[in-house]
Scaffold this motif. Structure first.
Motif, PDB file in Angstrom:
ATOM      1  N   ASP A  97       0.855  -1.189   0.000  1.00  0.00           N
ATOM      2  CA  ASP A  97       0.000   0.000   0.000  1.00  0.00           C
ATOM      3  C   ASP A  97       0.893   1.242   0.000  1.00  0.00           C
ATOM      4  N   LYS A  98       0.826   2.004  -1.101  1.00  0.00           N
ATOM      5  CA  LYS A  98       1.731   3.144  -1.265  1.00  0.00           C
ATOM      6  C   LYS A  98       1.425   4.273  -0.293  1.00  0.00           C
ATOM      7  N   LEU A  99       0.189   4.366   0.198  1.00  0.00           N
ATOM      8  CA  LEU A  99      -0.130   5.385   1.205  1.00  0.00           C
ATOM      9  C   LEU A  99       0.466   5.010   2.555  1.00  0.00           C
ATOM     10  N   GLN A 112      11.457  11.732   0.265  1.00  0.00           N
ATOM     11  CA  GLN A 112      10.534  11.186  -0.722  1.00  0.00           C
ATOM     12  C   GLN A 112       9.874  12.350  -1.458  1.00  0.00           C
ATOM     13  N   PRO A 113       9.174  12.094  -2.567  1.00  0.00           N
ATOM     14  CA  PRO A 113       8.506  13.190  -3.282  1.00  0.00           C
ATOM     15  C   PRO A 113       7.447  13.847  -2.390  1.00  0.00           C
ATOM     16  N   GLU A 114       7.111  15.105  -2.698  1.00  0.00           N
ATOM     17  CA  GLU A 114       5.935  15.751  -2.093  1.00  0.00           C
ATOM     18  C   GLU A 114       4.731  14.868  -2.364  1.00  0.00           C
ATOM     19  N   VAL A 137      -0.873  10.715  -9.993  1.00  0.00           N
ATOM     20  CA  VAL A 137      -1.752  10.031  -9.046  1.00  0.00           C
ATOM     21  C   VAL A 137      -1.527   8.526  -9.192  1.00  0.00           C
ATOM     22  N   LYS A 138      -1.637   7.871  -8.045  1.00  0.00           N
ATOM     23  CA  LYS A 138      -1.398   6.422  -8.012  1.00  0.00           C
ATOM     24  C   LYS A 138      -2.490   5.747  -7.204  1.00  0.00           C
ATOM     25  N   THR A 139      -2.932   4.609  -7.680  1.00  0.00           N
ATOM     26  CA  THR A 139      -3.804   3.784  -6.839  1.00  0.00           C
ATOM     27  C   THR A 139      -2.913   3.209  -5.741  1.00  0.00           C
ATOM     28  N   GLY A 142      -2.191  -2.574  -5.625  1.00  0.00           N
ATOM     29  CA  GLY A 142      -2.432  -3.375  -6.832  1.00  0.00           C
ATOM     30  C   GLY A 142      -1.746  -2.889  -8.090  1.00  0.00           C
ATOM     31  N   GLY A 143      -0.992  -1.775  -8.021  1.00  0.00           N
ATOM     32  CA  GLY A 143      -0.299  -1.304  -9.226  1.00  0.00           C
ATOM     33  C   GLY A 143       0.937  -2.144  -9.507  1.00  0.00           C
ATOM     34  N   TYR A 144       1.308  -2.245 -10.765  1.00  0.00           N
ATOM     35  CA  TYR A 144       2.573  -2.873 -11.129  1.00  0.00           C
ATOM     36  C   TYR A 144       2.925  -2.429 -12.539  1.00  0.00           C
ATOM     37  N   ASP A 145       4.222  -2.395 -12.836  1.00  0.00           N
ATOM     38  CA  ASP A 145       4.701  -2.053 -14.182  1.00  0.00           C
ATOM     39  C   ASP A 145       3.980  -0.829 -14.756  1.00  0.00           C
ATOM     40  N   GLY A 146       3.733   0.168 -13.914  1.00  0.00           N
ATOM     41  CA  GLY A 146       3.152   1.428 -14.397  1.00  0.00           C
ATOM     42  C   GLY A 146       1.631   1.429 -14.494  1.00  0.00           C
ATOM     43  N   HIS A 147       0.975   0.265 -14.318  1.00  0.00           N
ATOM     44  CA  HIS A 147      -0.489   0.272 -14.237  1.00  0.00           C
ATOM     45  C   HIS A 147      -0.836   0.874 -12.890  1.00  0.00           C
ATOM     46  N   GLU A 170       1.334  12.656  -6.020  1.00  0.00           N
ATOM     47  CA  GLU A 170       2.741  13.005  -5.831  1.00  0.00           C
ATOM     48  C   GLU A 170       3.140  14.111  -6.804  1.00  0.00           C
ATOM     49  N   GLU A 171       4.109  14.906  -6.396  1.00  0.00           N
ATOM     50  CA  GLU A 171       4.721  15.843  -7.349  1.00  0.00           C
ATOM     51  C   GLU A 171       5.341  15.033  -8.494  1.00  0.00           C
ATOM     52  N   VAL A 172       5.426  15.628  -9.662  1.00  0.00           N
ATOM     53  CA  VAL A 172       6.153  15.001 -10.769  1.00  0.00           C
ATOM     54  C   VAL A 172       7.629  15.294 -10.537  1.00  0.00           C
ATOM     55  N   VAL A 173       8.361  14.274 -10.149  1.00  0.00           N
ATOM     56  CA  VAL A 173       9.761  14.482  -9.788  1.00  0.00           C
ATOM     57  C   VAL A 173      10.592  14.694 -11.055  1.00  0.00           C
ATOM     58  N   ARG A 177      17.674  10.249 -13.303  1.00  0.00           N
ATOM     59  CA  ARG A 177      17.678   8.802 -13.550  1.00  0.00           C
ATOM     60  C   ARG A 177      17.046   8.100 -12.351  1.00  0.00           C
ATOM     61  N   GLU A 178      16.740   6.813 -12.552  1.00  0.00           N
ATOM     62  CA  GLU A 178      16.214   6.000 -11.473  1.00  0.00           C
ATOM     63  C   GLU A 178      17.313   5.047 -10.995  1.00  0.00           C
ATOM     64  N   LEU A 179      17.339   4.862  -9.688  1.00  0.00           N
ATOM     65  CA  LEU A 179      18.332   4.013  -9.053  1.00  0.00           C
ATOM     66  C   LEU A 179      17.605   2.967  -8.216  1.00  0.00           C
ATOM     67  N   ASN A 256      10.969   6.157  -4.286  1.00  0.00           N
ATOM     68  CA  ASN A 256       9.737   5.954  -5.049  1.00  0.00           C
ATOM     69  C   ASN A 256       8.897   4.879  -4.382  1.00  0.00           C
ATOM     70  N   GLU A 257       9.353   3.639  -4.436  1.00  0.00           N
ATOM     71  CA  GLU A 257       8.583   2.580  -3.774  1.00  0.00           C
ATOM     72  C   GLU A 257       9.484   1.445  -3.348  1.00  0.00           C
ATOM     73  N   LEU A 258       8.884   0.470  -2.654  1.00  0.00           N
ATOM     74  CA  LEU A 258       9.635  -0.673  -2.132  1.00  0.00           C
ATOM     75  C   LEU A 258       9.110  -1.971  -2.735  1.00  0.00           C
TER      76      LEU A 258
HETATM   77  P1  ADP Z   1       4.555   0.618 -10.226  1.00  0.00           P
HETATM   78  O1  ADP Z   1       4.045   0.247  -8.886  1.00  0.00           O
HETATM   79  O2  ADP Z   1       3.596   0.365 -11.329  1.00  0.00           O
HETATM   80  O3  ADP Z   1       5.952   0.098 -10.507  1.00  0.00           O
HETATM   81  P2  ADP Z   1       5.766   3.214  -9.727  1.00  0.00           P
HETATM   82  O4  ADP Z   1       5.257   3.980  -8.562  1.00  0.00           O
HETATM   83  O5  ADP Z   1       7.099   2.576  -9.590  1.00  0.00           O
HETATM   84  O6  ADP Z   1       4.638   2.208 -10.197  1.00  0.00           O
HETATM   85  O7  ADP Z   1       5.797   4.169 -10.999  1.00  0.00           O
HETATM   86  C1  ADP Z   1       6.142   3.693 -12.289  1.00  0.00           C
HETATM   87  C2  ADP Z   1       7.074   4.666 -12.988  1.00  0.00           C
HETATM   88  O8  ADP Z   1       6.435   5.941 -13.109  1.00  0.00           O
HETATM   89  C3  ADP Z   1       8.357   4.944 -12.213  1.00  0.00           C
HETATM   90  O9  ADP Z   1       9.343   3.977 -12.485  1.00  0.00           O
HETATM   91  C4  ADP Z   1       8.726   6.327 -12.737  1.00  0.00           C
HETATM   92  O10 ADP Z   1       9.380   6.222 -13.979  1.00  0.00           O
HETATM   93  C5  ADP Z   1       7.379   6.982 -12.903  1.00  0.00           C
HETATM   94  N1  ADP Z   1       7.020   7.742 -11.676  1.00  0.00           N
HETATM   95  C6  ADP Z   1       6.389   7.247 -10.581  1.00  0.00           C
HETATM   96  N2  ADP Z   1       6.230   8.201  -9.639  1.00  0.00           N
HETATM   97  C7  ADP Z   1       6.761   9.337 -10.138  1.00  0.00           C
HETATM   98  C8  ADP Z   1       6.912  10.676  -9.641  1.00  0.00           C
HETATM   99  N3  ADP Z   1       6.443  11.051  -8.452  1.00  0.00           N
HETATM  100  N4  ADP Z   1       7.526  11.577 -10.454  1.00  0.00           N
HETATM  101  C9  ADP Z   1       7.997  11.233 -11.672  1.00  0.00           C
HETATM  102  N5  ADP Z   1       7.882   9.997 -12.183  1.00  0.00           N
HETATM  103  C10 ADP Z   1       7.282   9.038 -11.447  1.00  0.00           C
END
Ligand code: ADP
Length: 369
Positions: A97-99, A112-114, A137-139, A142-147, A170-173, A177-179, A256-258
């Protein structure tokens, strides 16, 4: 010792070779007969059904996971029945649960992002104003691979999702790059951290990983390790934890997430580290001493095989790849080809990152049309 893995995907499948090496039995609760992990002793059953999961757990010493979708009530009932569940439900909820995650990271002071929890369009309008008119915005679940991830610039653009319940905004960060920082922790407390890696996503799916993350400052490296260490210990994670991070253009590191299981960002460790994430996960959930997470070569590059050839014929491509790229390490998951589906990966390691990337890409390209 016998480890029970809930979920029969490629992550369970890749736990099998180290289980064989360590002399550990492995049993899998898979969703179907043709699960990727069918090479292990596999029970087919529904992981949301408590009786099914309890029956599966009866014959193993510890239960762990290939995915994070087992419902909390099922996890808690397992614990109540005396089953060793690793990671346990208290930790796992932060990957489910991302919240829940955002609240906890805020308490811990982890960057973390705003963010805001938004329950309706008015709350989303307030948040949009706060972050300059665009938000993600994110659910929460249940999200995965950007769904379950959407960019919005007007409050009504999330009405369909808001009808289902509160969302994470969330703010658009502005990231360069992603690490990912991978870490393992055993119940008695020991922690082992692999080198920080760079991950490249396309359409929300991991495509490539470079290990270690090239051109990384000592500060980014140190902060990433501190964050992963803090999260693993504060949340009481057992097993492998992947902390997905953004490196911003002004060189901050934000969570971003775990993921609380072996993770795509750690596939390179099978060939490129002294102890792979899959072996380490088994050691950690069995509370055995952890192996060295050090890299075996200066550089490794991992490229996912996505989709596969449209004719579905992987077999004819394999010998050509082997002949052309004898130093590439191929891992196929025994899955049928389908557009966008992760069906395997290739790793190359060596003294030079560009060479490793070239070899891994060239090898993976044999599966494209
Ligand atoms: P999922 O649970 O589907 O993997 P994520 O939360 O990892 O979802 O988001 C998928 C992708 O969307 C991330 O890898 C990143 O590229 C982009 N993304 C997610 N959150 C942000 C954010 N706050 N700002 C900018 N890009 C984001």
């Amino acid at each position: 010792m016998r480890v029970g893995v809930i979920g029969g995907g490629q992550l369970a499948r890749m736990m099998v070779p180290p289980a064989v090496e360590l002399g550990v039995d492995i049993a899998v609760l898979g969703e179907s007969e043709d699960a990727a992990a069918r090479i292990a002793v596999t029970t087919v059953g529904d992981y949301t059904d408590l009786d099914t999961v309890l029956a599966f757990a009866r014959d193993v010493d510890v239960v762990t996971f290939d995915h994070e979708h087992v419902p909390q009530p099922v996890l808690r009932a397992l614990v109540d029945a005396g089953v060793a569940v690793r990671p346990g439900p208290d930790a796992l909820q932060h990957a489910q649960d991302k919240l829940v995650l955002r609240r906890r990271l805020q308490q811990l002071g982890v960057p973390q992002p705003e963010w805001a929890e938004v329950e309706d369009a008015a709350a989303l309008a307030d948040f949009l104003e706060r972050v300059g008119g665009r938000a993600i915005v994110k659910t929460p679940r249940g999200g995965y691979d950007g769904h379950g991830v959407r960019v919005v610039s007007a409050p009504h653009e999330a009405d369909d999702w808001l009808a289902e319940g509160p969302l994470l905004a969330e703010e658009v960060v502005d990231f360069q790059r992603e690490l990912a920082q991978l870490v393992a922790r055993r119940p008695s407390g020991d922690v082992a951290l692999w080198p920080l890696v760079e991950t490249v996503q396309g359409d929300g799916v991991c495509r490539e990983v470079f290990a270690p993350a090239p051109r990384t400052t000592a500060v980014t490296e140190r902060v990433s390790r501190e964050i992963a260490h803090t999260v693993a210990t504060s949340l009481g994670v057992t097993g492998v934890l992947a902390v997905e991070l953004f490196e911003t253009t002004d060189e901050r590191v934000l969570v971003n997430e775990l993921a609380m299981r072996p993770h795509n960002s750690g596939h390179w460790t099978i060939d490129g580290a002294v102890t792979s994430q899959f072996e380490q996960h088994l050691r950690a959930v069995l509370d055995l001493p952890l192996g060295s997470p050090e890299a075996r070569a200066p550089w490794s590059a991992m490229v996912n095989v996505l989709g596969g050839p449209a004719d579905g014929d992987l077999d004819s491509r394999v010998p050509r790849l082997m002949a052309d790229q004898p130093t590439a390490k191929l891992h196929l998951y025994g899955k049928a080809t389908r557009p966008g589906r992760k069906i395997g990966h290739v790793t190359a390691s060596g003294e030079d990152l560009d060479d490793a990337v070239f070899i891994a890409r060239a090898a993976a390209a044999f599966f494209e049309d």
